[in-house]
Write a protein that holds these residues in place. Structure first.
Motif, PDB file in Angstrom:
ATOM      1  N   GLU A   1      -3.154  14.042 -27.090  1.00 54.85           N
ATOM      2  CA  GLU A   1      -4.002  13.948 -25.910  1.00 54.85           C
ATOM      3  C   GLU A   1      -3.185  14.342 -24.695  1.00 54.85           C
ATOM      4  OE1 GLU A   1      -5.103   9.862 -25.080  1.00 54.85           O
ATOM      5  OE2 GLU A   1      -3.142   9.497 -24.170  1.00 54.85           O
ATOM      6  N   LYS A   2      -3.864  14.758 -23.648  1.00 51.76           N
ATOM      7  CA  LYS A   2      -3.196  14.982 -22.368  1.00 51.76           C
ATOM      8  C   LYS A   2      -3.190  13.645 -21.629  1.00 51.76           C
ATOM      9  CE  LYS A   2      -1.281  17.726 -19.313  1.00 51.76           C
ATOM     10  NZ  LYS A   2      -1.069  16.783 -18.205  1.00 51.76           N
ATOM     11  N   SER A   3      -2.036  12.977 -21.634  1.00 51.04           N
ATOM     12  CA  SER A   3      -1.912  11.653 -21.029  1.00 51.04           C
ATOM     13  C   SER A   3      -1.619  11.796 -19.538  1.00 51.04           C
ATOM     14  CB  SER A   3      -0.785  10.866 -21.709  1.00 51.04           C
ATOM     15  OG  SER A   3      -0.992  10.798 -23.097  1.00 51.04           O
TER      16      SER A   3
ATOM     17  N   ASP B   1       1.588   8.294 -23.219  1.00 48.04           N
ATOM     18  CA  ASP B   1       2.098   9.537 -23.796  1.00 48.04           C
ATOM     19  C   ASP B   1       3.066   9.265 -24.941  1.00 48.04           C
ATOM     20  OD1 ASP B   1       2.502  12.502 -23.655  1.00 48.04           O
ATOM     21  OD2 ASP B   1       4.537  11.897 -23.119  1.00 48.04           O
ATOM     22  N   ALA B   2       3.888   8.244 -24.779  1.00 50.88           N
ATOM     23  CA  ALA B   2       4.834   7.888 -25.841  1.00 50.88           C
ATOM     24  C   ALA B   2       4.099   7.419 -27.089  1.00 50.88           C
ATOM     25  CB  ALA B   2       5.795   6.808 -25.343  1.00 50.88           C
ATOM     26  N   LEU B   3       3.076   6.598 -26.907  1.00 51.17           N
ATOM     27  CA  LEU B   3       2.323   6.069 -28.051  1.00 51.17           C
ATOM     28  C   LEU B   3       1.518   7.138 -28.762  1.00 51.17           C
ATOM     29  CD1 LEU B   3       0.994   2.715 -26.545  1.00 51.17           C
ATOM     30  CD2 LEU B   3       2.420   2.924 -28.601  1.00 51.17           C
ATOM     31  N   PHE B   4       0.895   8.013 -27.995  1.00 53.63           N
ATOM     32  CA  PHE B   4      -0.028   8.984 -28.577  1.00 53.63           C
ATOM     33  C   PHE B   4       0.683  10.265 -29.013  1.00 53.63           C
ATOM     34  CE2 PHE B   4      -3.882  11.204 -29.330  1.00 53.63           C
ATOM     35  CZ  PHE B   4      -4.915  10.284 -29.293  1.00 53.63           C
ATOM     36  N   ASN B   5       1.652  10.716 -28.221  1.00 56.07           N
ATOM     37  CA  ASN B   5       2.228  12.039 -28.441  1.00 56.07           C
ATOM     38  C   ASN B   5       3.692  12.019 -28.868  1.00 56.07           C
ATOM     39  OD1 ASN B   5      -0.240  13.208 -27.528  1.00 56.07           O
ATOM     40  ND2 ASN B   5       0.433  13.012 -25.402  1.00 56.07           N
ATOM     41  N   ARG B   6       4.539  11.380 -28.053  1.00 54.57           N
ATOM     42  CA  ARG B   6       5.983  11.561 -28.237  1.00 54.57           C
ATOM     43  C   ARG B   6       6.540  10.854 -29.470  1.00 54.57           C
ATOM     44  NH1 ARG B   6       8.866   9.354 -24.256  1.00 54.57           N
ATOM     45  NH2 ARG B   6       7.154   8.578 -22.946  1.00 54.57           N
TER      46      ARG B   6
ATOM     47  N   GLN C   1      -3.887   3.338 -16.532  1.00 56.53           N
ATOM     48  CA  GLN C   1      -3.501   2.491 -15.412  1.00 56.53           C
ATOM     49  C   GLN C   1      -2.680   1.315 -15.935  1.00 56.53           C
ATOM     50  OE1 GLN C   1      -7.094   0.955 -13.676  1.00 56.53           O
ATOM     51  NE2 GLN C   1      -7.571  -0.378 -15.409  1.00 56.53           N
ATOM     52  N   HIS C   2      -1.875   0.759 -15.070  1.00 52.81           N
ATOM     53  CA  HIS C   2      -1.129  -0.446 -15.417  1.00 52.81           C
ATOM     54  C   HIS C   2      -2.095  -1.608 -15.591  1.00 52.81           C
ATOM     55  CE1 HIS C   2       2.153  -3.347 -15.477  1.00 52.81           C
ATOM     56  NE2 HIS C   2       1.487  -4.069 -14.591  1.00 52.81           N
TER      57      HIS C   2
ATOM     58  N   LYS D   1      -0.101   5.926  -8.115  1.00 48.23           N
ATOM     59  CA  LYS D   1       0.731   4.741  -7.966  1.00 48.23           C
ATOM     60  C   LYS D   1       1.846   4.765  -9.016  1.00 48.23           C
ATOM     61  CE  LYS D   1      -3.095   1.800  -6.395  1.00 48.23           C
ATOM     62  NZ  LYS D   1      -3.915   0.600  -6.728  1.00 48.23           N
ATOM     63  N   PRO D   2       3.060   4.339  -8.644  1.00 47.70           N
ATOM     64  CA  PRO D   2       4.167   4.356  -9.611  1.00 47.70           C
ATOM     65  C   PRO D   2       3.859   3.583 -10.885  1.00 47.70           C
ATOM     66  CG  PRO D   2       5.000   3.977  -7.404  1.00 47.70           C
ATOM     67  CD  PRO D   2       3.508   3.919  -7.293  1.00 47.70           C
ATOM     68  N   GLU D   3       3.167   2.449 -10.746  1.00 51.05           N
ATOM     69  CA  GLU D   3       2.891   1.657 -11.951  1.00 51.05           C
ATOM     70  C   GLU D   3       1.900   2.361 -12.883  1.00 51.05           C
ATOM     71  OE1 GLU D   3       0.596  -0.479  -8.543  1.00 51.05           O
ATOM     72  OE2 GLU D   3       2.402   0.769  -8.806  1.00 51.05           O
ATOM     73  N   ASP D   4       0.990   3.170 -12.337  1.00 54.70           N
ATOM     74  CA  ASP D   4       0.059   3.919 -13.178  1.00 54.70           C
ATOM     75  C   ASP D   4       0.737   5.130 -13.809  1.00 54.70           C
ATOM     76  OD1 ASP D   4      -1.916   2.116 -12.617  1.00 54.70           O
ATOM     77  OD2 ASP D   4      -2.895   3.342 -11.084  1.00 54.70           O
ATOM     78  N   ILE D   5       1.666   5.723 -13.073  1.00 45.82           N
ATOM     79  CA  ILE D   5       2.456   6.825 -13.651  1.00 45.82           C
ATOM     80  C   ILE D   5       3.286   6.305 -14.812  1.00 45.82           C
ATOM     81  CG2 ILE D   5       4.332   8.441 -13.175  1.00 45.82           C
ATOM     82  CD1 ILE D   5       3.203   8.667 -10.303  1.00 45.82           C
ATOM     83  N   ALA D   6       3.861   5.114 -14.648  1.00 45.38           N
ATOM     84  CA  ALA D   6       4.619   4.496 -15.744  1.00 45.38           C
ATOM     85  C   ALA D   6       3.706   4.184 -16.927  1.00 45.38           C
ATOM     86  CB  ALA D   6       5.309   3.224 -15.255  1.00 45.38           C
TER      87      ALA D   6
END
Length: 438
Positions: free
Chosen positions: A225-227, A244-249, A301-302, A233-238
């Motif tokens: 997926e495109k995560s 991305d780690a769970l789905f892709n990386r 989102q966080h 917001k920094p917390e949403d970017i995190a």
């Protein structure tokens, strides 16, 4: 009709359609054993309308007609899956000759029609006897899958144009063992951590087994997926980074770099199998190609209320399919480029792409969906992503897992009462682009 032409993709590009055994075959006769989806679907509340796959599209009996549709549509290839419980009813041990005979007929039928067979070993129909022993939570599944791969390689490998080990390991592991949406329906972090590792370890042992049988052109099919972050917001970017780690990386890193994301190991580490690090050489066995299934993006989102992974998804503003998934072709382009730049220079195939729609034979939104995603493939190729093929999901309306028969992804309409097949506008669009232009 599509505005793009086949020649835009070059002379060697492969166009195909895709299906999965449990979703279309039916034919639970002639010695086929039970699988986890049989029992999951018969458990109240798991599947919409209590639908199940005992008949599905009756492809087990109607395969000649379905292969004719693929040929007449101008497609080069058919991506199908072998049903493990049809070939080895108990998961290990005795082979069901009727199952071998069926896939002999199916593959020979493809070759007789000039269709390239793209086989997948595992598309979610784990034999129930193996689930009784822990299924994907049990490290022994690597050996079980390896033995099954050997059988497939021995019986059919010389006739397959390409072979994939696992379809969508994220679904096999996380969706099915942490989120509990698919069979076997666990919601347990230890179960998920073990399944997330064992599915890739088993992939590697299957690659070894297929190569030992002389099978060529081997790969794996990853759903990506495109995560993206819901806000800046920094917390949403995190949060998007965790998504991305769970789905892709986890899967890209495991397969191509022999490593898992550190931010996930911090959470999953206590639940991982002992000495899992020793398996990473097997997890990252060399491949010949990689398949990418793409449908939508994830907006994160966080969310401090969620334990373990403090994230949640939000609905985005884009037009959506009947599944509620945003239509986001740009995400496919960006993922294809990302994989080719960050992970592998291997040939890439878009092994699934499509949308659920409720309209009947006239499906203009699906025609537009395919056109825009095909353009995304062209854009990725223009950025030097080595994309060699595209498979539409799906040939037929079918059993859509937990959605039952309520969601229709086919380019061919199926009347589930009569099993009549009727090509949709999307089928005609592909036919117009592909027919007589090989």
């Amino acid at each position: 009709m599509f505005s793009i032409e086949r020649k835009d993709f070059g002379p060697d590009f492969t166009f195909g359609v895709a299906t999965a055994a449990y979703q279309i075959e039916g034919g639970q006769t002639d010695g086929r054993g039970p699988c986890i989806w049989d029992s999951f679907a018969k458990t109240p509340g798991n599947v919409i309308n209590a639908d199940e796959g005992s008949v599905a599209c009756d492809h087990y009996n109607r395969w000649p007609q379905d292969l004719d549709l693929i040929r007449d549509g101008g497609f080069d290839a058919y991506r199908f899956s072998f049903a493990w419980p049809r070939l080895i009813p108990g998961g290990t041990g005795a082979v069901n000759q009727a199952g071998v005979d069926y896939y002999d007929r199916l593959i020979d039928g493809m070759l007789e029609r000039g269709i390239k067979p793209y086989g997948t070993l595992y598309h979610w129909d784990l034999p129930s006897a193996l689930q009784d022993q822990g299924g994907w939570m049990n490290r022994d599944i690597a050996g079980w899958l390896g033995d099954y791969a050997s059988l497939v390689g021995k019986k059919f490998g010389d006739r397959l144009a390409a072979t994939a080990t696992i379809n969508e390991p994220w679904c096999v592991a996380f969706l099915s063992h942490f989120l509990g949406v698919h069979a076997p329906g666990y919601r347990d972090i230890r179960a998920a951590a073990r399944a997330m590792h064992h599915v890739l370890f088993a992939h590697g042992t299957a690659i070894d087994a297929l190569r030992a049988e002389g099978v060529k052109n081997l790969g794996i099919v990853l759903n990506l997926e495109k995560s993206e972050a819901a806000t800046d917001k920094p917390e949403d970017i995190a949060a998007a980074n965790i998504g991305d780690a769970l789905f892709n990386r986890w899967y890209l890193g495991g397969v191509f770099k022999g490593e898992y994301p550190e931010e996930l190991i911090k959470v999953l580490g206590p639940h991982m199998p002992d000495n899992w690090q020793r398996d990473m050489e097997t997890v990252s066995r060399p491949l010949d190609w990689v398949g990418i299934n793409y449908y939508t993006r994830g907006l994160y989102q966080h969310d401090a209320s969620v334990n373990g992974f403090p994230i949640s998804q939000v609905k985005g503003p884009l037009e959506k399919t009947e599944s509620g998934w945003e239509i986001y072709p740009k995400g496919l382009e960006e993922l294809l480029v990302r994989v080719s730049r960050e992970y592998t220079k291997l040939p890439i195939y878009v092994t699934e792409n499509g949308m659920a729609e409720v309209e009947g034979d006239n499906d203009p939104r699906r025609v537009s969906y395919y056109e825009e995603h095909l353009k995304a493939v062209l854009n990725a190729r223009a950025q030097e992503a080595d994309v060699r093929g595209y498979f539409a999901w799906s040939l037929l309306d079918n059993f859509e897992w937990a959605e039952g028969y309520a969601k229709r992804f086919g380019i061919v309409h199926v009347d589930y009462n009569t099993q009549e097949r009727t090509p949709k506008s999307s089928y005609r669009a592909f036919q117009g682009m592909l027919h007589n232009s090989k």
